[in-house]
Scaffold this active site. Structure first.
Site, PDB file in Angstrom:
ATOM      1  N   GLU A   1      -7.021   4.684   7.747  1.00 20.41           N
ATOM      2  CA  GLU A   1      -6.815   6.104   7.406  1.00 20.41           C
ATOM      3  C   GLU A   1      -8.046   6.674   6.694  1.00 20.41           C
ATOM      4  OE1 GLU A   1      -3.018   5.435   5.527  1.00 20.41           O
ATOM      5  OE2 GLU A   1      -2.177   4.959   7.489  1.00 20.41           O
TER       6      GLU A   1
ATOM      7  N   HIS B   1      -9.552   1.109   4.801  1.00 25.14           N
ATOM      8  CA  HIS B   1      -8.306   1.328   5.536  1.00 25.14           C
ATOM      9  C   HIS B   1      -8.572   2.277   6.706  1.00 25.14           C
ATOM     10  CE1 HIS B   1      -4.229   2.495   6.511  1.00 25.14           C
ATOM     11  NE2 HIS B   1      -3.840   1.411   5.877  1.00 25.14           N
TER      12      HIS B   1
ATOM     13  N   SER C   1       3.345  -2.118  10.480  1.00 23.94           N
ATOM     14  CA  SER C   1       4.789  -2.167  10.729  1.00 23.94           C
ATOM     15  C   SER C   1       5.412  -3.529  10.419  1.00 23.94           C
ATOM     16  CB  SER C   1       5.104  -1.740  12.171  1.00 23.94           C
ATOM     17  OG  SER C   1       4.678  -0.403  12.391  1.00 23.94           O
TER      18      SER C   1
ATOM     19  N   LYS D   1       0.142   4.201  -0.311  1.00 19.59           N
ATOM     20  CA  LYS D   1      -0.517   5.371   0.301  1.00 19.59           C
ATOM     21  C   LYS D   1      -0.318   6.613  -0.584  1.00 19.59           C
ATOM     22  CE  LYS D   1      -0.335   3.139   4.771  1.00 19.59           C
ATOM     23  NZ  LYS D   1      -0.264   3.218   6.228  1.00 19.59           N
TER      24      LYS D   1
ATOM     25  N   ASN E   1       0.876  -1.177   0.000  1.00 16.89           N
ATOM     26  CA  ASN E   1       0.000   0.000   0.000  1.00 16.89           C
ATOM     27  C   ASN E   1       0.911   1.225   0.000  1.00 16.89           C
ATOM     28  OD1 ASN E   1      -1.786   2.052   0.443  1.00 16.89           O
ATOM     29  ND2 ASN E   1      -2.486   1.335   2.449  1.00 16.89           N
TER      30      ASN E   1
ATOM     31  N   GLY F   1       2.364   2.384  10.951  1.00 14.30           N
ATOM     32  CA  GLY F   1       3.300   3.487  10.819  1.00 14.30           C
ATOM     33  C   GLY F   1       3.960   3.900  12.127  1.00 14.30           C
TER      34      GLY F   1
ATOM     35  N   GLU G   1      -5.484  -4.937  10.463  1.00 16.04           N
ATOM     36  CA  GLU G   1      -4.485  -3.903  10.698  1.00 16.04           C
ATOM     37  C   GLU G   1      -4.795  -3.181  12.007  1.00 16.04           C
ATOM     38  OE1 GLU G   1      -2.382  -2.737   6.781  1.00 16.04           O
ATOM     39  OE2 GLU G   1      -4.000  -1.327   7.124  1.00 16.04           O
TER      40      GLU G   1
HETATM   41  P1  13P Z   1       2.967   0.420   7.843  1.00 19.94           P
HETATM   42  O1  13P Z   1       3.504  -0.860   7.263  1.00 19.94           O
HETATM   43  O2  13P Z   1       3.689   1.642   7.395  1.00 19.94           O
HETATM   44  O3  13P Z   1       2.812   0.331   9.343  1.00 19.94           O
HETATM   45  O4  13P Z   1       1.475   0.603   7.262  1.00 19.94           O
HETATM   46  C1  13P Z   1       0.601  -0.467   7.320  1.00 19.94           C
HETATM   47  C2  13P Z   1      -0.587  -0.132   6.517  1.00 19.94           C
HETATM   48  O5  13P Z   1      -1.362   0.745   6.868  1.00 19.94           O
HETATM   49  C3  13P Z   1      -0.787  -0.841   5.248  1.00 19.94           C
HETATM   50  O6  13P Z   1      -2.047  -0.598   4.737  1.00 19.94           O
END
Ligand code: 13P
Length: 254
Positions: free
Chosen positions: A97, A95, A213, A11, A9, A174, A168
């Site tokens: 976010e 997601h 992560s 982002k 992803n 993150g 997740e």
């Molecule tokens: P990270 O791997 O940066 O923690 O992000 C995970 C994520 O949100 C994947 O969709």
């Protein structure tokens, strides 16, 4: 046996130049992970560019979101038909976010899943609890609620037949904090059990990815758990060597 999936992803990152470099890096290295289904999910504006680069390869293209509506007067939105048209195989949905910054509710996420499936896209549906929810002991209640919304939606069980679930935990995204393999496994097993209350064959076959992560140095122990069928990777998917190392960790499980 469920085939492992590793999805990057990306982002809201990249430029035309960096996206080309990253795509080429992944393309060059991915042959060493033949037992894994690999997805890359660039921002909308780079989908066509990446689709062209991926032609003839086994790597799947995913978008990061879609509208639940049919084509029409929805300024700024992108629908399932468009994602199919530019060569997407699937789409990330729900997601954390999107839930946090765009107010997406469980009901909206469920509608998006059904809309994606209706146009032949594989929905990769994200669920997960916040840090506060974990600390106050409501992880299973939250995950159960998010799953039930998917299963109760009109067309939800049908869409789930084609879907991938990504667990997740929001506190692990993150942050550099990863759920331990045991913590993640416990939630993955809970997800499977919850789905089994409606359809045990689906529960046994659905791929459940872990995200939060995931890095080359923790991917192997996570993917070794019985109910973890791969990963949804954020930060580490932006560096081809890290992403490929994670793909290889999943390959040894496959
Ligand atoms: P990270 O791997 O940066 O923690 O992000 C995970 C994520 O949100 C994947 O969709």
């Amino acid at each position: 046996m469920r085939k492992p999936v590793v999805a990057g992803n990306w982002k809201m990152n990249g430029t035309q130049a960096s996206v080309t470099a990253l795509t080429n890096g992944v393309l060059t290295g991915v042959r060493s992970a033949p037992k894994v289904e690999v997805w890359v999910c660039p921002p909308y504006v780079y989908l066509s560019q990446v689709a062209n680069a991926l032609k003839g390869s086994a790597i799947k293209l995913g978008a990061q979101d879609l509208s639940d509506r049919a084509p029409g007067a929805y300024t700024g939105d992108i629908c399932a038909e468009m994602l199919k048209d530019v060569g997407c195989h699937g789409v990330i949905i729900g997601h954390s976010e999107r839930r946090a910054y765009h107010g997406e509710t469980d009901a909206v996420v469920a509608r998006k899943m059904v809309a994606a499936h209706a146009k032949g896209l594989i929905p990769m549906v994200c669920i997960g609890e916040t840090r506060e929810e974990r600390e106050n002991g409501s992880t299973e209640a939250v995950i159960g609620r998010q799953l039930d919304a998917l299963m109760d939606a009109d067309g939800g069980m049908r869409a789930l037949q084609a879907a991938v679930i990504a667990y997740e935990p929001v506190w692990a995204i993150g942050t550099g904090l990863t759920a331990s393999p045991e913590q993640a496994q416990a939630v993955h097993a809970f997800i499977r059990t919850r789905i089994a209350t409606r359809n045990s064959a689906l529960a046994a076959k659905i791929q459940i990815l872990y995200g939060g992560s995931v890095k080359p140095d923790n991917a192997g122990e996570l993917f070794a758990m019985d109910d973890i069928d791969g990963g949804l990777i954020g930060g580490a998917s932006l560096k081809d060597s890290d992403f490929l190392a994670i793909c290889e960790a999943a390959n040894s499980r496959g």
